[in-house]
Design a protein around this motif. Sequence first.
Motif, short mmCIF file in Angstrom:
data_model
loop_
_atom_site.label_atom_id
_atom_site.label_comp_id
_atom_site.label_asym_id
_atom_site.label_seq_id
_atom_site.Cartn_x
_atom_site.Cartn_y
_atom_site.Cartn_z
N ASP A 252 -12.85 -58.26 -15.03
CA ASP A 252 -12.18 -57.89 -13.78
C ASP A 252 -12.90 -58.51 -12.57
O ASP A 252 -12.28 -58.73 -11.53
N SER B 23 -20.07 -48.65 -11.73
CA SER B 23 -19.71 -48.06 -10.44
C SER B 23 -18.22 -48.21 -10.15
O SER B 23 -17.58 -47.29 -9.64
N LEU B 24 -17.65 -49.38 -10.47
CA LEU B 24 -16.25 -49.65 -10.14
C LEU B 24 -15.29 -49.24 -11.26
O LEU B 24 -14.07 -49.30 -11.07
N GLY B 25 -15.83 -48.86 -12.41
CA GLY B 25 -14.97 -48.50 -13.54
C GLY B 25 -14.14 -49.67 -14.01
O GLY B 25 -12.93 -49.55 -14.21
N CYS B 26 -14.79 -50.83 -14.14
CA CYS B 26 -14.07 -52.05 -14.51
C CYS B 26 -14.84 -52.80 -15.60
O CYS B 26 -15.90 -52.36 -16.02
N MET C 189 -13.71 -49.05 -1.28
CA MET C 189 -15.17 -49.07 -1.14
C MET C 189 -15.60 -50.26 -0.30
O MET C 189 -14.89 -51.26 -0.22
N LEU D 237 -11.69 -56.04 -5.75
CA LEU D 237 -11.92 -54.78 -6.46
C LEU D 237 -12.41 -53.69 -5.52
O LEU D 237 -11.96 -52.54 -5.60
N LEU D 238 -13.32 -54.05 -4.62
CA LEU D 238 -13.81 -53.08 -3.65
C LEU D 238 -12.67 -52.58 -2.77
O LEU D 238 -12.54 -51.37 -2.54
N LYS D 239 -11.84 -53.49 -2.31
CA LYS D 239 -10.72 -53.11 -1.45
C LYS D 239 -9.76 -52.17 -2.19
O LYS D 239 -9.32 -51.16 -1.65
N GLU D 240 -9.45 -52.51 -3.46
CA GLU D 240 -8.55 -51.68 -4.26
C GLU D 240 -9.09 -50.25 -4.41
O GLU D 240 -8.33 -49.30 -4.48
N ARG D 241 -10.41 -50.13 -4.47
CA ARG D 241 -11.02 -48.82 -4.69
C ARG D 241 -11.44 -48.13 -3.39
O ARG D 241 -12.04 -47.07 -3.41
#
Length: 76
Positions: free
Chosen positions: A60, A53-56, A15, A9-13
């Motif tokens: 997810d 923070s991640l909007g998930c 971050m 998820l961090l990589k996708e965003r």
Amino acid sequence: MIQIHLKELLKERGMTMADLSYDTRIGRSSISHIAHGDAKAIGLETLDRICHSLGCTVGDILEYVEDEIDGTEVVG
């Protein structure tokens, strides 16, 4: 077993764990433990901050997958 998809998820965003730590005010070591699957427990407030923070959603980040041994499902 619970699989953790925080790194993806961090990589996708775009971050880093440091970005997430700063945004959520959760310690870098705690974020790292969660991301690497080393955390023994994750508090609801922690999950709430990460999701915000991640909007998930929690789904997810965390996924339940049946444990298997040699292709045979483990029960109980």
